[in-house]
Design a protein around this motif. Structure first.
Motif, PDB file in Angstrom:
ATOM      1  N   ILE A   1      -2.994  -3.442  53.340  1.00 64.39           N
ATOM      2  CA  ILE A   1      -2.318  -2.451  53.506  1.00 64.39           C
ATOM      3  C   ILE A   1      -2.158  -2.823  55.306  1.00 64.39           C
ATOM      4  O   ILE A   1      -1.551  -1.881  55.485  1.00 64.39           O
ATOM      5  CB  ILE A   1      -3.943  -1.646  53.062  1.00 64.39           C
ATOM      6  CG1 ILE A   1      -3.761  -1.160  51.873  1.00 64.39           C
ATOM      7  CG2 ILE A   1      -3.463  -0.142  54.456  1.00 64.39           C
ATOM      8  CD1 ILE A   1      -5.352  -0.600  51.164  1.00 64.39           C
TER       9      ILE A   1
ATOM     10  N   ILE B   1      -5.836   4.719  55.127  1.00 67.73           N
ATOM     11  CA  ILE B   1      -5.855   4.989  54.440  1.00 67.73           C
ATOM     12  C   ILE B   1      -6.175   4.090  53.287  1.00 67.73           C
ATOM     13  O   ILE B   1      -7.323   4.922  51.902  1.00 67.73           O
ATOM     14  CB  ILE B   1      -3.911   3.380  54.302  1.00 67.73           C
ATOM     15  CG1 ILE B   1      -3.612   4.601  54.851  1.00 67.73           C
ATOM     16  CG2 ILE B   1      -3.319   3.453  52.167  1.00 67.73           C
ATOM     17  CD1 ILE B   1      -1.664   3.111  55.467  1.00 67.73           C
TER      18      ILE B   1
ATOM     19  N   GLY C   1      -0.421   6.893  51.892  1.00 66.49           N
ATOM     20  CA  GLY C   1       0.383   6.919  53.325  1.00 66.49           C
ATOM     21  C   GLY C   1       0.495   4.935  53.211  1.00 66.49           C
ATOM     22  O   GLY C   1       1.408   4.776  54.689  1.00 66.49           O
ATOM     23  N   MET C   2       1.065   3.950  52.530  1.00 67.03           N
ATOM     24  CA  MET C   2       1.565   3.051  52.321  1.00 67.03           C
ATOM     25  C   MET C   2       2.581   2.530  51.634  1.00 67.03           C
ATOM     26  O   MET C   2       3.093   3.290  50.945  1.00 67.03           O
ATOM     27  CB  MET C   2       0.632   2.043  51.461  1.00 67.03           C
ATOM     28  CG  MET C   2       0.526   1.849  50.099  1.00 67.03           C
ATOM     29  SD  MET C   2      -0.326   1.000  49.253  1.00 67.03           S
ATOM     30  CE  MET C   2      -1.859   1.846  49.321  1.00 67.03           C
TER      31      MET C   2
END
Length: 214
Positions: free
Chosen positions: A47, A59, A87-88
């Motif tokens: 991440i 995240i 959000g990745m």
């Protein structure tokens, strides 16, 4: 939980290197957080690549809130688009899903990797999609708490070496000289070099030549 080290490592490094001894005196004991769960550490590092620490934390928090416990089963129960929505990037979601699948199917055995030598564990971790050698080295240090990790690919460690020892450049040969000097406690030396590179001793400067503007 913080990376564990004691006066034993400090005394060894002090006796080996006068300049590092002065750095240790000025900074004192360093508290660096570790994540002792190998599965979450790998996910965390995937991440965090090429984003800020704050974005990584955001995240990760969303992932915990959405999945509950972050493990192979909960990740595989979510599809890639759901992971992306946290959000990745699509690619990172793919890498994390691929890792979870390998763990779930027993292709990648976390317990076995945790018992391997540094070199073998780095090779095994770097075989995962989204994990390079530097990331594998950081997992060994900040998850498995291996005592002798010194990463040539870490630009902040190179910067710390330039600042402490007044070098203009750190090539592989010079880096290996310091590795031999600090071993078997390179990880603790790394903590201090990171601190120096981050400005812990304000009067220290980087001796890297400034690039000339065209």
């Amino acid at each position: 939980m913080y990376f564990e080290y004691s006066e034993n490592e400090i005394t060894y490094l002090r006796n080996k290197d006068k300049k590092l001894s002065e750095v240790i005196d000025q900074i004192g004991m360093i508290e660096r957080e570790v994540d002792t769960d190998l599965f979450s550490s790998v996910v965390h590092h995937i991440i965090g690549q090429q984003i800020s620490t704050k974005a990584q934390a955001t995240i990760w928090q969303r992932m915990k809130e959405t999945l509950g416990e972050v493990n192979a089963v909960t990740i595989l129960s979510a599809d890639i688009s759901k992971l992306q929505s946290l959000g990745m990037t699509f690619r990172k979601a793919e890498y994390i899903t691929d890792f979870a699948r390998k763990v779930h199917e027993g292709v990648f055995d976390l317990e076995t990797v945790a018992q391997m030598s540094d070199e073998a564990a780095i090779k095994e971790l770097a075989s995962l999609k989204g994990i390079g050698v530097w990331t594998a080295e950081m997992i060994l240090l900040f998850c498995l708490q291996r005592p002798d990790i010194f990463s040539y690919d870490d630009l902040a460690i190179q910067r710390g070496l330039r600042m402490v020892y007044h070098h203009r450049k750190i090539d592989r040969k010079l880096f290996e000289k310091y590795r031999r000097r600090f071993s078997p406690y390179c990880s603790v030396a790394s903590l201090y070099l990171w601190a120096v590179a981050g400005g812990a001793i304000p009067e220290m400067r980087d001796y890297k030549p400034k690039t000339q503007k065209k």
